[in-house]
Scaffold this active site. Structure first.
Site, mmCIF file in Angstrom:
data_model
loop_
_atom_site.group_PDB
_atom_site.id
_atom_site.type_symbol
_atom_site.label_atom_id
_atom_site.label_comp_id
_atom_site.label_asym_id
_atom_site.label_seq_id
_atom_site.Cartn_x
_atom_site.Cartn_y
_atom_site.Cartn_z
ATOM 1 N N ASP A 180 62.639 -113.324 -30.426
ATOM 2 C CA ASP A 180 64.055 -113.091 -30.711
ATOM 3 C C ASP A 180 64.562 -112.084 -29.670
ATOM 4 O O ASP A 180 64.334 -110.886 -29.827
ATOM 5 C CB ASP A 180 64.224 -112.548 -32.128
ATOM 6 C CG ASP A 180 65.663 -112.250 -32.503
ATOM 7 O OD1 ASP A 180 66.577 -112.630 -31.741
ATOM 8 O OD2 ASP A 180 65.867 -111.635 -33.563
ATOM 9 N N GLU A 212 73.343 -108.009 -28.219
ATOM 10 C CA GLU A 212 73.571 -108.815 -29.415
ATOM 11 C C GLU A 212 73.053 -108.126 -30.658
ATOM 12 O O GLU A 212 73.670 -108.195 -31.732
ATOM 13 C CB GLU A 212 72.895 -110.187 -29.254
ATOM 14 C CG GLU A 212 73.226 -111.192 -30.358
ATOM 15 C CD GLU A 212 72.280 -111.170 -31.550
ATOM 16 O OE1 GLU A 212 72.528 -111.889 -32.532
ATOM 17 O OE2 GLU A 212 71.274 -110.410 -31.521
ATOM 18 N N HIS A 323 61.441 -110.118 -36.256
ATOM 19 C CA HIS A 323 61.609 -108.682 -36.022
ATOM 20 C C HIS A 323 60.301 -107.917 -36.217
ATOM 21 O O HIS A 323 60.300 -106.786 -36.706
ATOM 22 C CB HIS A 323 62.734 -108.105 -36.885
ATOM 23 C CG HIS A 323 64.095 -108.384 -36.329
ATOM 24 N ND1 HIS A 323 65.184 -107.578 -36.586
ATOM 25 C CD2 HIS A 323 64.548 -109.364 -35.516
ATOM 26 C CE1 HIS A 323 66.252 -108.061 -35.969
ATOM 27 N NE2 HIS A 323 65.883 -109.154 -35.313
#
Length: 348
Positions: A180, A212, A323
């Site tokens: 990610d 982002e 994450h």
């Protein structure tokens, strides 16, 4: 599949506001793929590929924008003690339960320094049962570089800190920190390569955006500059097809194709665009699954809301353990995402 490129993208550090090393890597990879490449004031890399066939008389080429954010979650140095312990502030969302006993990289102007991250407090041998139940907040963690008082000579406030873990391949899966959203950076390059010399009618914009993870910031400015007709948010999404998660919350199932992302807390996709991409996937026999998230957002929302607005949808890859340093994707899902982007651009 170009796994070497994905490995280099994932292992290169770049947190919000510090995407320069990722940008330089991408710049070296996109030579010859686009007609114009620029860097905007925020640091996003804006790449344009002109239409390869003339539009109908009196019409302008449709602008299709892929938004692929470069930044990964990480930390910035906020304080250095006289004894050399480095305090940090997170940039991006962390679950502190995943931060214990991590190896990290502190990136300074003079190079990268290896360190370890742990929360302040007592080890298990001298802590009470009640103390061991407490889960620290991300800002409670400190980095130890092993340099003692010399740390202040090498590290400055604002230096970035990232997890220090390599990409590995296991079975049909790829595991790494920063999938990610280095997945999207990979797709933004490899989908254009897959497009080859196709005579596409649309004007293609691939924006490798910054910041982002702290609020779609680079995507907003890039989208206002481009003013797209169509925005494709290229990103990861959840794959909670794992023990302990109710079936209705799994979001995607790994191995069942790319995610056609229709809603999250930042946007609702255009219905006609969803159906159009769905039809192309079915025609080309590219596996896909519709996806929704209760929370979270992605850069496609910024394209949708820029200037006078745009149609938008997400093309996403289901990712387990998101994450964390063990983010996991299925090779087939990544390939499906590349194939649908290239297929759509040929006919858009």
């Amino acid at each position: 599949m170009n796994i070497d490129l994905l490995r280099r993208l994932c292992e290169t550090p770049g947190v919000p506001g510090h995407e320069h090393r990722i940008r330089d890597l991408i710049l070296s990879e996109v030579k010859g793929l686009f007609d114009e490449v620029t860097v905007d004031p925020m640091g996003s890399l804006l790449c344009r590929r002109d239409a390869r066939k003339a539009p109908k008389k009196g019409e302008q080429p449709k602008k299709v924008m892929l938004l692929c954010h470069m930044d990964e979650i990480g930390f910035l140095v906020s304080h250095i003690t006289d004894k050399g312990f480095v305090h940090v502030q997170p940039v991006g969302g962390f679950d502190a339960r995943n931060l214990f006993s991590r190896r990290v990289l502190v990136s300074t102007d003079d190079g990268d320094l290896k360190g370890v991250m742990n929360p302040g407090g007592k080890p298990i041998h001298i802590s009470s049962p009640e103390e061991r139940k407490k889960v620290p907040e991300p800002h409670d963690f400190v980095v130890d570089l092993g340099l003692g008082e010399k740390t202040k000579d090498k590290v400055r406030i604002g230096d970035m800190v990232t997890m220090d873990e390599p990409l590995i391949e296991i079975g049909d899966k790829i595991v790494s920190k920063a999938l990610d959203n280095r997945i999207a950076c990979w797709l933004g390059i490899e989908a254009i390569r897959a497009l080859g010399k196709a005579k596409h009618a649309c004007e293609i914009h691939v924006a490798f955006t910054c910041q982002e993870e702290v609020g779609l910031r680079g995507a907003r400015t890039a989208s206002f500059a481009v003013k797209p007709d169509i925005g494709l948010g290229i990103d990861t999404t959840l794959a909670c097809d794992t023990p302990g998660v109710p079936e209705q919350d799994r979001t995607t199932v790994q191995g069942e194709g790319f995610g056609l992302h229709v809603k999250d807390s930042s946007f609702i996709a255009d219905r006609d665009l969803v159906r159009e991409i769905e039809a192309i996937a079915e025609k080309e026999k590219i596996p896909f699954q519709r996806t929704m998230l209760r929370a979270g957002g992605q850069d496609g929302a910024a394209a949708q809301q820029a200037a006078a607005g745009a149609k938008a949808v997400g093309i996403v890859v289901g990712t387990r353990y998101i994450h964390t340093v063990t983010e996991m994707i299925h090779r087939d899902d990544l390939k499906a995402a590349r194939d649908i982007i290239a297929a759509y651009l040929k006919v858009a």
